[in-house]
Enzyme design. Structure first.
Site, PDB file in Angstrom:
ATOM      1  N   ARG A   1       0.789  -1.229   0.000  1.00 38.41           N
ATOM      2  CA  ARG A   1       0.000   0.000   0.000  1.00 38.41           C
ATOM      3  C   ARG A   1       0.826   1.286   0.000  1.00 38.41           C
ATOM      4  O   ARG A   1       0.276   2.379   0.047  1.00 38.41           O
ATOM      5  CB  ARG A   1      -0.930   0.015   1.214  1.00 38.41           C
ATOM      6  CG  ARG A   1      -2.148  -0.857   1.059  1.00 38.41           C
ATOM      7  CD  ARG A   1      -2.967  -0.896   2.331  1.00 38.41           C
ATOM      8  NE  ARG A   1      -3.283   0.420   2.868  1.00 38.41           N
ATOM      9  CZ  ARG A   1      -3.838   0.611   4.065  1.00 38.41           C
ATOM     10  NH1 ARG A   1      -4.106  -0.427   4.844  1.00 38.41           N
ATOM     11  NH2 ARG A   1      -4.097   1.827   4.485  1.00 38.41           N
TER      12      ARG A   1
ATOM     13  N   LYS B   1       1.651  -2.062   4.776  1.00 37.88           N
ATOM     14  CA  LYS B   1       1.697  -0.609   4.626  1.00 37.88           C
ATOM     15  C   LYS B   1       2.588  -0.025   5.712  1.00 37.88           C
ATOM     16  O   LYS B   1       2.646  -0.524   6.837  1.00 37.88           O
ATOM     17  CB  LYS B   1       0.302   0.020   4.661  1.00 37.88           C
ATOM     18  CG  LYS B   1      -0.578  -0.351   5.848  1.00 37.88           C
ATOM     19  CD  LYS B   1      -0.427   0.535   7.051  1.00 37.88           C
ATOM     20  CE  LYS B   1      -0.863   1.946   6.813  1.00 37.88           C
ATOM     21  NZ  LYS B   1      -0.769   2.765   8.075  1.00 37.88           N
TER      22      LYS B   1
ATOM     23  N   HIS C   1       1.430 -16.106   3.226  1.00 36.71           N
ATOM     24  CA  HIS C   1       0.018 -16.376   2.945  1.00 36.71           C
ATOM     25  C   HIS C   1      -0.890 -15.566   3.870  1.00 36.71           C
ATOM     26  O   HIS C   1      -0.791 -15.669   5.096  1.00 36.71           O
ATOM     27  CB  HIS C   1      -0.310 -17.861   3.152  1.00 36.71           C
ATOM     28  CG  HIS C   1       0.771 -18.801   2.722  1.00 36.71           C
ATOM     29  ND1 HIS C   1       0.880 -19.273   1.436  1.00 36.71           N
ATOM     30  CD2 HIS C   1       1.802 -19.338   3.414  1.00 36.71           C
ATOM     31  CE1 HIS C   1       1.925 -20.079   1.350  1.00 36.71           C
ATOM     32  NE2 HIS C   1       2.505 -20.132   2.536  1.00 36.71           N
TER      33      HIS C   1
ATOM     34  N   TYR D   1      -1.313  -9.719   7.405  1.00 34.23           N
ATOM     35  CA  TYR D   1      -1.434  -8.266   7.431  1.00 34.23           C
ATOM     36  C   TYR D   1      -0.244  -7.710   8.196  1.00 34.23           C
ATOM     37  O   TYR D   1       0.005  -8.090   9.350  1.00 34.23           O
ATOM     38  CB  TYR D   1      -2.731  -7.806   8.101  1.00 34.23           C
ATOM     39  CG  TYR D   1      -2.805  -6.293   8.182  1.00 34.23           C
ATOM     40  CD1 TYR D   1      -2.953  -5.530   7.022  1.00 34.23           C
ATOM     41  CD2 TYR D   1      -2.685  -5.628   9.398  1.00 34.23           C
ATOM     42  CE1 TYR D   1      -2.986  -4.140   7.079  1.00 34.23           C
ATOM     43  CE2 TYR D   1      -2.723  -4.244   9.461  1.00 34.23           C
ATOM     44  CZ  TYR D   1      -2.871  -3.508   8.296  1.00 34.23           C
ATOM     45  OH  TYR D   1      -2.891  -2.133   8.351  1.00 34.23           O
TER      46      TYR D   1
ATOM     47  N   ASN E   1       9.628 -15.143  10.000  1.00 35.27           N
ATOM     48  CA  ASN E   1       8.591 -15.798   9.207  1.00 35.27           C
ATOM     49  C   ASN E   1       7.226 -15.635   9.855  1.00 35.27           C
ATOM     50  O   ASN E   1       7.059 -15.872  11.054  1.00 35.27           O
ATOM     51  CB  ASN E   1       8.893 -17.290   9.054  1.00 35.27           C
ATOM     52  CG  ASN E   1       7.911 -17.967   8.110  1.00 35.27           C
ATOM     53  OD1 ASN E   1       7.943 -17.751   6.903  1.00 35.27           O
ATOM     54  ND2 ASN E   1       7.029 -18.781   8.662  1.00 35.27           N
TER      55      ASN E   1
ATOM     56  N   ALA F   1       0.764 -18.613   7.905  1.00 34.85           N
ATOM     57  CA  ALA F   1      -0.445 -18.248   7.165  1.00 34.85           C
ATOM     58  C   ALA F   1      -1.477 -17.618   8.095  1.00 34.85           C
ATOM     59  O   ALA F   1      -1.756 -18.126   9.177  1.00 34.85           O
ATOM     60  CB  ALA F   1      -1.033 -19.479   6.490  1.00 34.85           C
TER      61      ALA F   1
ATOM     62  N   ASN G   1      -2.493  -2.980  14.100  1.00 35.61           N
ATOM     63  CA  ASN G   1      -1.766  -1.717  14.276  1.00 35.61           C
ATOM     64  C   ASN G   1      -2.588  -0.576  14.857  1.00 35.61           C
ATOM     65  O   ASN G   1      -2.086   0.536  14.995  1.00 35.61           O
ATOM     66  CB  ASN G   1      -1.189  -1.266  12.929  1.00 35.61           C
ATOM     67  CG  ASN G   1      -2.264  -0.954  11.903  1.00 35.61           C
ATOM     68  OD1 ASN G   1      -3.384  -1.459  11.979  1.00 35.61           O
ATOM     69  ND2 ASN G   1      -1.929  -0.129  10.926  1.00 35.61           N
TER      70      ASN G   1
END
Length: 267
Positions: free
Chosen positions: A143, A161, A173, A176, A187, A190, A196
């Site tokens: 983003r 973002k 996978h 966010y 790492n 998934a 945030n």
């Protein structure tokens, strides 16, 4: 509090963009510096593409400062290991970046590193840096205000973002990554979510060794030190600070605060 400085979390000797952390008292201070760093250091290399805010109508290759619409053959291989092979005019190389048909670049303020691959359906907004041999997979959404290092994975339907991924960081996978820092070779399993924003929309505070520190940030996800690992479908609450080598079990909701290196966090 030396244990909250950037060097306590990250080995940045080989990180091309380590200067963004210069002068940071606390590791999260860098989040407020990303925009200014990109403004002065990004070297966009996609202006000649001419296709913005719409899917690319054909696959193109970026090589030696040119954007090629033909005259190449994509052989393939492992992107993050630097072994994605492209043949151009009979010359084989691992240093050509590939933008697949159907990928979307939103604007010109984007740098795509050598050997990087952006898959169909991925969308990248500037200003952003995509490092060498990094894989931006199908459906990923970058983003803007993002610095992605070498050999990273921004995975299928992963959104990021105002964040930094150091070399070798992987979110393969459904992740966010919001206003967060992901260390070298860390790492995200998934479905990992680095939340945030607090529900009550407050300034985020961090508890570390019995001291509550005001970050002066309204949005702040998580810090993952080098080699930290998060299991599938785990969530970190805003202001989570994981030291190097921390492990989070799957399905865990991680309470905000500082965790010592190599901590194991269970739900």
């Amino acid at each position: 509090m030396d244990f909250l400085e950037p060097d306590a979390f990250f080995d940045m000797a080989s990180f091309v963009h380590r200067d963004v952390f210069a002068g940071c008292k606390y590791v999260w201070d860098v989040l407020g510096k990303i925009s200014g760093y990109l403004e002065h250091h990004i070297e966009p290399n996609v202006a000649d593409l001419k296709y913005f805010r719409r899917p690319l109508p054909k696959t193109v290759v970026m090589w030696r400062g040119e954007i090629l619409e033909g005259g190449f053959e994509i052989i393939g291989g492992n992107v993050t290991e630097g072994k994605f092979l492209v043949s151009i005019g009979g010359e084989e190389t691992y240093e050509a970046a590939v933008l697949w048909e159907g990928s979307v670049l939103w604007d010109e303020a984007i740098f795509i590193g050598p050997g990087a691959v952006v898959e169909p359906g991925a969308l990248v907004k500037g200003p952003s840096i995509i490092g060498a041999h990094t894989e931006v997979r199908q459906g990923a959404y970058v983003r803007g205000q993002c610095i992605v290092g070498t050999g990273c994975i921004v995975g299928h339907t992963t959104e990021m973002k105002t964040s930094i991924m150091l070399d070798g960081a992987k979110a393969g996978h459904f992740a966010y990554i919001g206003d967060s820092l992901v260390g070298r070779e860390a790492n995200l399993g998934a479905g990992t979510k680095l939340a945030n924003l607090k529900i009550r929309d407050q300034t985020i505070r961090v508890m570390a060794h019995g001291t509550r520190i005001v970050t002066n940030l309204r949005k702040f996800g998580a810090v993952l030190g080098d080699h930290a690992e998060i299991g599938c479908n785990a969530v970190t609450n805003p202001g989570t600070i994981l030291g190097r080598g921390c492990q989070v079990f799957p399905l865990t909701s991680v309470r905000a605060g500082y965790y010592e290196p190599n901590s194991v966090i269970r739900g």
